[in-house]
Design an enzyme around this catalytic site. Structure first.
Site, short mmCIF file in Angstrom:
data_model
loop_
_atom_site.label_atom_id
_atom_site.label_comp_id
_atom_site.label_asym_id
_atom_site.label_seq_id
_atom_site.Cartn_x
_atom_site.Cartn_y
_atom_site.Cartn_z
N LEU A 1 -36.55 -108.06 -15.24
CA LEU A 1 -35.15 -107.76 -15.52
C LEU A 1 -34.44 -107.46 -14.21
CD1 LEU A 1 -35.22 -105.52 -18.71
CD2 LEU A 1 -35.07 -107.99 -18.51
N HIS B 1 -33.65 -100.20 -15.77
CA HIS B 1 -32.98 -98.93 -15.45
C HIS B 1 -33.24 -97.89 -16.55
CE1 HIS B 1 -30.20 -102.03 -13.53
NE2 HIS B 1 -30.47 -101.26 -12.49
P1 AMP Z 1 -30.34 -101.71 -8.89
O1 AMP Z 1 -29.31 -101.32 -9.89
O2 AMP Z 1 -30.71 -103.16 -8.95
O3 AMP Z 1 -30.05 -101.22 -7.50
O4 AMP Z 1 -31.68 -100.98 -9.34
C1 AMP Z 1 -31.70 -99.58 -9.52
C2 AMP Z 1 -33.13 -99.15 -9.70
O5 AMP Z 1 -33.69 -99.80 -10.84
C3 AMP Z 1 -34.01 -99.52 -8.50
O6 AMP Z 1 -34.92 -98.47 -8.26
C4 AMP Z 1 -34.71 -100.76 -9.00
O7 AMP Z 1 -35.97 -100.97 -8.38
C5 AMP Z 1 -34.89 -100.43 -10.46
N1 AMP Z 1 -35.11 -101.64 -11.24
C6 AMP Z 1 -34.37 -102.78 -11.18
N2 AMP Z 1 -34.91 -103.72 -12.01
C7 AMP Z 1 -36.00 -103.16 -12.58
C8 AMP Z 1 -36.98 -103.62 -13.52
N3 AMP Z 1 -36.95 -104.85 -14.04
N4 AMP Z 1 -37.97 -102.76 -13.88
C9 AMP Z 1 -38.02 -101.50 -13.36
N5 AMP Z 1 -37.12 -101.02 -12.48
C10 AMP Z 1 -36.12 -101.83 -12.09
#
Ligand code: AMP
Length: 279
Positions: A181, A34
């Site tokens: 992550l 994030h």
């Molecule tokens: P989430 O909080 O899991 O809904 O993720 C929010 C945003 O962060 C989404 O666009 C995810 O694809 C991105 N995201 C989650 N994990 C990662 C990661 N390891 N590397 C890059 N972006 C991520």
């Protein structure tokens, strides 16, 4: 950094922000993945809005909504540190009032993979992302490649609804052993955490095999499935797909994407990697 929890206040603040405005939608329990999206938005936009909303609509009835990890204070500090101007963290009723009755459904792209294994998931994602893109009126929206199918779904939704926003993909941030992550990595314990890197290891082996001439998708997928089974995973799917349409490919004779979802006990993990044909 300003923290707002109502749509009215978000809109009032948004009007004062210099453009272009970038938005980074999240479900919180923030990590370096994030952070990389917020930092990227900070570098590319005049103003940055981060959003934090654990969206009940994208969880199935037997999924982990209630126990999804939450730590608002830590998330607030991370957003501030990465340079967000506004953190929008609405309560559920602000996003879904009692008489809420609209959904956004992206067809085609959602038929397989996560869409098949998590019925209703992408309807929940598309609905909340559409609302957040409209509410923030962002010029750019940053999404991680970690959720590769979600990225494609969001691109299609923005295009089909004529939303004046550019969807910007961010590279997957990983632990030193390759594990992508994820907020859900918090569910891994001392026993399962070391096994979890098997997903990335297996995907990398597929990438190498492909570059070395093994381009049959069925063979590549079978090798990934064997490696995951050996690390005690139960596989939901291993797919070798066209990176634009997410349709399965018979052979990697052009750039492709390998998608994986697999479960280690109760913990479900997803990841993906680019595959290239031999030079
Ligand atoms: P989430 O909080 O899991 O809904 O993720 C929010 C945003 O962060 C989404 O666009 C995810 O694809 C991105 N995201 C989650 N994990 C990662 C990661 N390891 N590397 C890059 N972006 C991520």
């Amino acid at each position: 950094m300003l923290v707002v929890d109502t749509l009215a206040e978000l809109r009032a603040r948004r009007r004062e922000l210099p453009g272009p405005v970038g938005v980074v939608p999240t479900m919180g329990y923030l990590h370096a993945g994030h952070a990389s999206l917020i930092a990227r938005a900070r570098a590319e936009c005049a103003s940055v809005i981060a959003t934090l909303f654990v969206n009940p609509a994208q969880f199935g009835p037997s999924e982990d909504f209630a126990r999804y990890p939450r730590d608002f204070e830590r998330d607030r500090a991370l957003c501030e540190r990465e340079g967000a101007d506004v953190l929008y963290a609405p309560p559920t009723e602000e996003v879904y009032p009692p008489d809420f009755s609209t959904a956004v459904e992206v067809g085609g792209l959602t038929a397989r993979w996560e869409g098949e294994h998590r019925p209703g998931h992408f309807r929940g994602v598309a609905t909340v992302v559409a609302k957040l893109l409209v509410a923030t009126a962002a010029d750019r929206a940053y999404f991680g490649e970690k959720d590769f199918q979600q990225l494609r779904v969001v691109e299609r939704l923005a295009r089909d609804l004529d939303l004046p926003v550019e969807i910007v993909p961010g590279r997957t941030v990983r632990e030193p052993d390759g594990l992508a992550l994820s907020s859900r990595n918090a569910y891994l314990d001392a026993e399962t955490r070391p096994q979890a890197s098997a997903i990335h290891t297996a995907l990398q082996a597929a990438r190498r095999a492909c570059l070395a001439g093994q381009t049959e998708a069925a063979e590549l997928a079978a090798a990934v499935e064997r490696a995951l089974a050996a690390a005690d995973f139960r596989v939901d799917y291993v797919a070798i797909v066209d990176p634009a349409t997410l349709e399965p490919l018979a052979r990697v004779d052009r750039p492709a994407r390998a998608l994986v979802a697999a479960r280690l006990g109760p913990v479900r993990l997803i990841d993906n990697l680019a595959l290239e044909p031999p030079p």
